[in-house]
Design a protein around this motif. Structure first.
Motif, PDB file in Angstrom:
ATOM      1  N   THR A  48      -0.960   0.585   2.814  1.00 40.73           N
ATOM      2  CA  THR A  48      -0.574   1.058   1.501  1.00 40.73           C
ATOM      3  C   THR A  48      -1.741   0.955   0.527  1.00 40.73           C
ATOM      4  O   THR A  48      -2.719   0.274   0.777  1.00 40.73           O
ATOM      5  CB  THR A  48       0.627   0.259   0.960  1.00 40.73           C
ATOM      6  OG1 THR A  48       0.992   0.758  -0.312  1.00 40.73           O
ATOM      7  CG2 THR A  48       0.273  -1.206   0.805  1.00 40.73           C
ATOM      8  N   HIS A  49      -1.614   1.662  -0.593  1.00 36.70           N
ATOM      9  CA  HIS A  49      -2.618   1.502  -1.638  1.00 36.70           C
ATOM     10  C   HIS A  49      -2.048   0.650  -2.756  1.00 36.70           C
ATOM     11  O   HIS A  49      -2.720   0.373  -3.733  1.00 36.70           O
ATOM     12  CB  HIS A  49      -3.009   2.880  -2.181  1.00 36.70           C
ATOM     13  CG  HIS A  49      -1.882   3.559  -2.901  1.00 36.70           C
ATOM     14  ND1 HIS A  49      -0.885   4.223  -2.237  1.00 36.70           N
ATOM     15  CD2 HIS A  49      -1.578   3.616  -4.199  1.00 36.70           C
ATOM     16  CE1 HIS A  49      -0.003   4.675  -3.120  1.00 36.70           C
ATOM     17  NE2 HIS A  49      -0.403   4.318  -4.319  1.00 36.70           N
ATOM     18  N   ASP A  50      -0.789   0.242  -2.600  1.00 38.46           N
ATOM     19  CA  ASP A  50      -0.056  -0.342  -3.709  1.00 38.46           C
ATOM     20  C   ASP A  50       0.231  -1.820  -3.444  1.00 38.46           C
ATOM     21  O   ASP A  50       1.049  -2.163  -2.603  1.00 38.46           O
ATOM     22  CB  ASP A  50       1.262   0.435  -3.862  1.00 38.46           C
ATOM     23  CG  ASP A  50       2.017   0.037  -5.107  1.00 38.46           C
ATOM     24  OD1 ASP A  50       1.711  -1.025  -5.670  1.00 38.46           O
ATOM     25  OD2 ASP A  50       2.918   0.786  -5.507  1.00 38.46           O
ATOM     26  N   LEU A  51      -0.445  -2.684  -4.164  1.00 41.48           N
ATOM     27  CA  LEU A  51      -0.256  -4.120  -3.969  1.00 41.48           C
ATOM     28  C   LEU A  51       1.151  -4.575  -4.362  1.00 41.48           C
ATOM     29  O   LEU A  51       1.594  -5.635  -3.943  1.00 41.48           O
ATOM     30  CB  LEU A  51      -1.294  -4.905  -4.779  1.00 41.48           C
ATOM     31  CG  LEU A  51      -2.661  -5.054  -4.116  1.00 41.48           C
ATOM     32  CD1 LEU A  51      -3.693  -5.531  -5.112  1.00 41.48           C
ATOM     33  CD2 LEU A  51      -2.596  -6.024  -2.950  1.00 41.48           C
ATOM     34  N   SER A  52       1.863  -3.772  -5.165  1.00 45.53           N
ATOM     35  CA  SER A  52       3.220  -4.173  -5.536  1.00 45.53           C
ATOM     36  C   SER A  52       4.183  -4.015  -4.368  1.00 45.53           C
ATOM     37  O   SER A  52       5.031  -4.874  -4.134  1.00 45.53           O
ATOM     38  CB  SER A  52       3.753  -3.320  -6.683  1.00 45.53           C
ATOM     39  OG  SER A  52       2.800  -3.159  -7.672  1.00 45.53           O
ATOM     40  N   VAL A  53       4.051  -2.899  -3.644  1.00 48.97           N
ATOM     41  CA  VAL A  53       5.007  -2.606  -2.581  1.00 48.97           C
ATOM     42  C   VAL A  53       5.011  -3.703  -1.520  1.00 48.97           C
ATOM     43  O   VAL A  53       6.058  -4.124  -1.054  1.00 48.97           O
ATOM     44  CB  VAL A  53       4.699  -1.244  -1.919  1.00 48.97           C
ATOM     45  CG1 VAL A  53       5.574  -1.026  -0.699  1.00 48.97           C
ATOM     46  CG2 VAL A  53       4.919  -0.121  -2.911  1.00 48.97           C
ATOM     47  N   VAL A  54       3.825  -4.203  -1.149  1.00 50.48           N
ATOM     48  CA  VAL A  54       3.766  -5.152  -0.049  1.00 50.48           C
ATOM     49  C   VAL A  54       3.929  -6.600  -0.493  1.00 50.48           C
ATOM     50  O   VAL A  54       4.064  -7.493   0.332  1.00 50.48           O
ATOM     51  CB  VAL A  54       2.465  -5.011   0.769  1.00 50.48           C
ATOM     52  CG1 VAL A  54       2.521  -3.755   1.594  1.00 50.48           C
ATOM     53  CG2 VAL A  54       1.239  -5.042  -0.100  1.00 50.48           C
ATOM     54  N   ALA A  55       3.967  -6.843  -1.816  1.00 50.24           N
ATOM     55  CA  ALA A  55       4.059  -8.224  -2.298  1.00 50.24           C
ATOM     56  C   ALA A  55       5.260  -8.942  -1.696  1.00 50.24           C
ATOM     57  O   ALA A  55       5.164 -10.094  -1.284  1.00 50.24           O
ATOM     58  CB  ALA A  55       4.140  -8.246  -3.824  1.00 50.24           C
ATOM     59  N   GLY A  56       6.394  -8.243  -1.619  1.00 49.15           N
ATOM     60  CA  GLY A  56       7.604  -8.893  -1.156  1.00 49.15           C
ATOM     61  C   GLY A  56       7.800  -8.858   0.337  1.00 49.15           C
ATOM     62  O   GLY A  56       8.639  -9.566   0.869  1.00 49.15           O
ATOM     63  N   LEU A  57       7.039  -8.041   1.057  1.00 51.77           N
ATOM     64  CA  LEU A  57       7.366  -7.900   2.472  1.00 51.77           C
ATOM     65  C   LEU A  57       6.261  -8.317   3.434  1.00 51.77           C
ATOM     66  O   LEU A  57       6.519  -8.506   4.613  1.00 51.77           O
ATOM     67  CB  LEU A  57       7.842  -6.467   2.764  1.00 51.77           C
ATOM     68  CG  LEU A  57       6.967  -5.273   2.427  1.00 51.77           C
ATOM     69  CD1 LEU A  57       6.077  -4.934   3.592  1.00 51.77           C
ATOM     70  CD2 LEU A  57       7.844  -4.086   2.106  1.00 51.77           C
ATOM     71  N   ALA A  58       5.040  -8.494   2.945  1.00 53.24           N
ATOM     72  CA  ALA A  58       3.960  -8.852   3.859  1.00 53.24           C
ATOM     73  C   ALA A  58       3.877 -10.363   4.039  1.00 53.24           C
ATOM     74  O   ALA A  58       4.253 -11.124   3.158  1.00 53.24           O
ATOM     75  CB  ALA A  58       2.634  -8.331   3.321  1.00 53.24           C
ATOM     76  N   ASP A  59       3.400 -10.776   5.245  1.00 58.63           N
ATOM     77  CA  ASP A  59       3.074 -12.182   5.441  1.00 58.63           C
ATOM     78  C   ASP A  59       1.614 -12.416   5.114  1.00 58.63           C
ATOM     79  O   ASP A  59       1.262 -13.391   4.493  1.00 58.63           O
ATOM     80  CB  ASP A  59       3.343 -12.591   6.895  1.00 58.63           C
ATOM     81  CG  ASP A  59       4.810 -12.446   7.236  1.00 58.63           C
ATOM     82  OD1 ASP A  59       5.621 -13.060   6.543  1.00 58.63           O
ATOM     83  OD2 ASP A  59       5.142 -11.693   8.170  1.00 58.63           O
ATOM     84  N   ARG A  60       0.778 -11.494   5.572  1.00 64.09           N
ATOM     85  CA  ARG A  60      -0.646 -11.589   5.253  1.00 64.09           C
ATOM     86  C   ARG A  60      -1.135 -10.235   4.754  1.00 64.09           C
ATOM     87  O   ARG A  60      -0.551  -9.195   5.051  1.00 64.09           O
ATOM     88  CB  ARG A  60      -1.443 -11.997   6.494  1.00 64.09           C
ATOM     89  CG  ARG A  60      -1.301 -13.481   6.808  1.00 64.09           C
ATOM     90  CD  ARG A  60      -2.276 -13.887   7.893  1.00 64.09           C
ATOM     91  NE  ARG A  60      -2.153 -13.043   9.067  1.00 64.09           N
ATOM     92  CZ  ARG A  60      -3.183 -12.669   9.811  1.00 64.09           C
ATOM     93  NH1 ARG A  60      -4.407 -13.050   9.503  1.00 64.09           N
ATOM     94  NH2 ARG A  60      -2.984 -11.908  10.871  1.00 64.09           N
ATOM     95  N   VAL A  61      -2.219 -10.255   4.006  1.00 61.59           N
ATOM     96  CA  VAL A  61      -2.758  -9.021   3.441  1.00 61.59           C
ATOM     97  C   VAL A  61      -4.249  -8.929   3.738  1.00 61.59           C
ATOM     98  O   VAL A  61      -4.984  -9.908   3.577  1.00 61.59           O
ATOM     99  CB  VAL A  61      -2.543  -8.968   1.909  1.00 61.59           C
ATOM    100  CG1 VAL A  61      -3.099  -7.681   1.324  1.00 61.59           C
ATOM    101  CG2 VAL A  61      -1.067  -9.092   1.560  1.00 61.59           C
TER     102      VAL A  61
END
Lengths: 333, 330
Positions: free
Chosen positions: A217-230
């Protein structure tokens, strides 16, 4: 725990008439079972090329150069996805590794019913007959919450809305019980309320099926709640990787900080200014020899323009490729 | 920025924009209407940013174009500084255009690829007879405009394809500013840009607003950005405004179930908050504007809909000072 996928020093470049494009440069990461890893970056940073090379979708022709390893451990054997034959990778792609792309209308075949398109990988990978495939197709459509599944298998992609098409893509991706799901901007083209539905669906499926997900993704908001690592990418290079909380709390690469600062915080007063990153991403016609972000970085000094910073460990499995990363991280503590 | 005492610049009253589909069949002469905008009422004050949010197809862009008379409204009134725009003829509208401009979403489609950017930025000045093409005065104004939007005036003879997306959007901003407008419609002007570039353009728009006292109608689907940039916000759904309030009220204590679900669906860059938040996930999808649901247009997806909602259209009313809602349950 052993990683499911170990990518090491992956580099991809393309020779074009304008020169060589260095799309991906020495990317390394691990993916563990059941984990969601987010690849975040702006357009042209090489996040899609990274996953396309894992899926063997970069044609092996002269002019396309690929190096590094991507070892996939399916529990039985270990195999390097980058070195597999076309035949071999076909067994993995769509089988053990499922994928969902941004634009479902371009990814689905317009002249095949959605039932046929879901049944195809089932018959190809699991060697089951037509009737069994149809039964499973209906099951899969129900699983991704498409109403009236039994009737819907006979319709064509254009008869569905964007959100529904994306659900069909997800049904195809999980049809053969994959271990890894690669989701390349799966919600970018969708409206907010539909985006929430799709995020919710993929999150639930990954839990139920114990999937490892690579979410691009390009959007740090979208993955904030669902990713374990970035993993944050810039100009084909991995510049920072950390656990999700650690990364958002202590961003230690100036680019990551810039990305987070560019997003308006809900409680921010509008009299304040967003932190913008001056300039635009560099062209990638030269292999990186110095810090790729130096030209836009407000902290840059002599060394940044001369030498390529390596990823350094900052503790907590947090790594950043910046000469002053340690200092930047400690400022936050 | 602005406050409540600012004078009203634009007053939109019960604006309707309907499009008619081709009649199907010879005997069936009744034409079907797409009610893209169906009775919206709001005002934009001086030096204010008014945010308009909603999902695709809800009529927010059509509202913007209807105000500028780029699409002539079917009914309703649009008053700009107390001049009724809907009653004006073509020529009169042209004379009003310098005061109201637009910045488009796709800077690639909205800039003529065959014209150097100097020509693109100076066209409005030439067309409105403010400066002659080729005059020194015009050249000076163009470089002034380019400086304003942080473009190097040396690039004046380059063509749009030689610029990046963010730079092209700056060209669009410079063109909109050329005639010293009072009001600019920003139609998804930052949606197509990368995050770091979005911030640049938003900052630029805010600086220009402070400098020239501009009013913006900021149309977007990114709630966080609208929340950041707007003074007041209206939420649209299938051609109607569901709720309107100042940004603090709308985002902190929304009343309409659609606003609530939109806000809860918009992700924020905060992992701890995101993991623990309760999302209201709406079922189904936006119904078509050709055949909108009876009663409240939102009733088919509303989590709290009851019988009355599918029969009676809720009145758009002021429930608290400057807080308007159209819902039976509020």
């Amino acid at each position: 725990m052993e990683p499911l996928l170990t990518v090491k020093d992956l580099s991809v470049s393309f020779n074009t008439t304008d020169g060589t494009v260095y799309a991906v440069n020495n990317i390394s990461f691990d993916l563990y079972p059941g984990e969601t890893l987010a690849l975040v970056g702006e357009s042209g940073c090489g996040k899609s090329v990274t996953t396309m090379s894992l899926l063997g979708l970069i044609p092996k022709i002269s002019g396309n150069n690929m190096s590094g390893t991507a070892v996939f451990n399916d529990g039985v054997s270990k195999k390097d996805l980058l070195k597999m034959s076309e035949e071999g990778i076909r067994k993995v792609r769509g089988g053990q590794i499922g994928f969902v792309f941004q634009d479902p209308l371009n990814s689905l075949n317009p002249v095949m019913t959605i039932g046929q398109q879901i049944a195809e990988p089932l018959m190809e990978h699991l060697k089951i007959d037509k009737n069994e495939a149809e039964r499973r197709t209906i099951e899969l459509l129900e699983r991704v919450h498409i109403p009236d599944a039994a009737d819907r298998i006979r319709i064509y992609p254009h008869e569905l809305s964007g959100g529904m098409r994306q659900r069909v893509m997800i049904a195809i991706a999980i049809s053969c019980s994959p271990k890894i799901l690669i989701a390349d901007e799966p919600t970018t083209a969708l409206d907010v309320t539909i985006q929430a539905q799709i995020v919710d669906l993929i999150e639930n499926l990954s839990k139920e099926l114990n999937l490892s997900v690579i979410w691009i993704t390009h959007d740090l908001s979208v993955v904030a709640g669902l990713a374990d690592r970035v993993l944050v990418m810039y100009a084909g290079t991995g510049i920072e990787i950390a656990q999700v909380d650690e990364l958002y709390d202590y961003p230690s690469h100036p680019y990551t900080r810039g990305l987070l600062g560019a997003l308006p915080n809900p409680d921010m007063e509008s009299s304040k200014r967003l932190i913008s990153i001056p300039g635009s991403p560099p062209d990638i016609y030269t292999a990186p020899y110095s810090c790729v972000f130096a030209s836009r970085c407000k902290f840059a000094f002599d060394l940044c323009h001369k030498e390529l910073p390596k990823l350094v460990e900052l503790g907590n499995n947090h790594q950043a490729a910046c000469f002053i990363a340690e200092q930047l991280r400690s400022e936050y503590v | 920025m602005s406050n409540e005492n600012n004078k009203t610049l634009i007053e939109v009253q019960d604006l309707k924009v309907h499009f008619y589909l081709k009649a199907s069949g010879f005997f069936n002469r009744k034409r079907q209407a797409v009610k893209a905008v169906d009775g919206v009422t709001f005002d934009v004050r001086e030096n204010e940013t008014f945010g308009l949010v909603g999902e695709s197809g809800c009529g927010k862009s059509t509202t913007g174009r209807g105000i500028l008379q780029l699409i002539r409204p079917t009914a309703g009134s649009v008053r700009f500084e107390n001049i009724e725009l809907t009653k004006l003829g073509k020529e009169a509208i042209r004379c009003m255009r310098p005061k109201m401009q637009m910045i488009f979403q796709d800077s690639y489609d909205s800039l003529n690829p065959r014209h150097p950017i100097g020509r693109i930025i100076s066209d409005p000045l030439v067309i409105h007879g403010i400066a002659r093409r080729g005059s020194a005065e015009l050249k000076e104004r163009v470089s002034e405009l380019m400086n304003m939007v942080c473009l190097n005036p040396g690039y004046v003879n380059r063509f749009p394809h030689e610029f990046s997306g963010g730079q092209r959007q700056r060209i669009g901003v410079a063109r909109a500013l050329a005639l010293n407008p009072k009001f600019i419609v920003c139609d998804e002007s930052i949606s197509a840009l990368d995050v770091s570039i979005q911030a640049q353009i938003v900052n630029l728009l805010q600086e220009l607003q402070e400098q020239f006292g501009l009013s913006y109608l900021f149309i977007a689907h990114d709630l966080n950005m609208v929340r950041f940039i707007s003074n007041r916000v209206a939420v649209m759904y299938i051609g109607k405004i569901m709720e309107m309030a100042d940004r603090q009220t709308l985002f902190k204590s929304p009343l309409h179930p659609y606003t609530k679900s939109l806000i809860s669906a918009a992700p924020t860059p905060n992992p701890k908050f995101e993991r623990n938040r309760q999302r209201i996930i709406l079922s189904g999808e936006v119904p078509s504007a050709t055949n909108p649901p009876k009663g409240c247009v939102f009733n088919t997806r509303c989590p709290i809909a009851f019988e009355r909602c599918s029969q009676e259209i809720p009145e758009y009313r002021e429930v608290a000072p400057q807080h308007f809602v159209a819902c039976h349950a509020v």
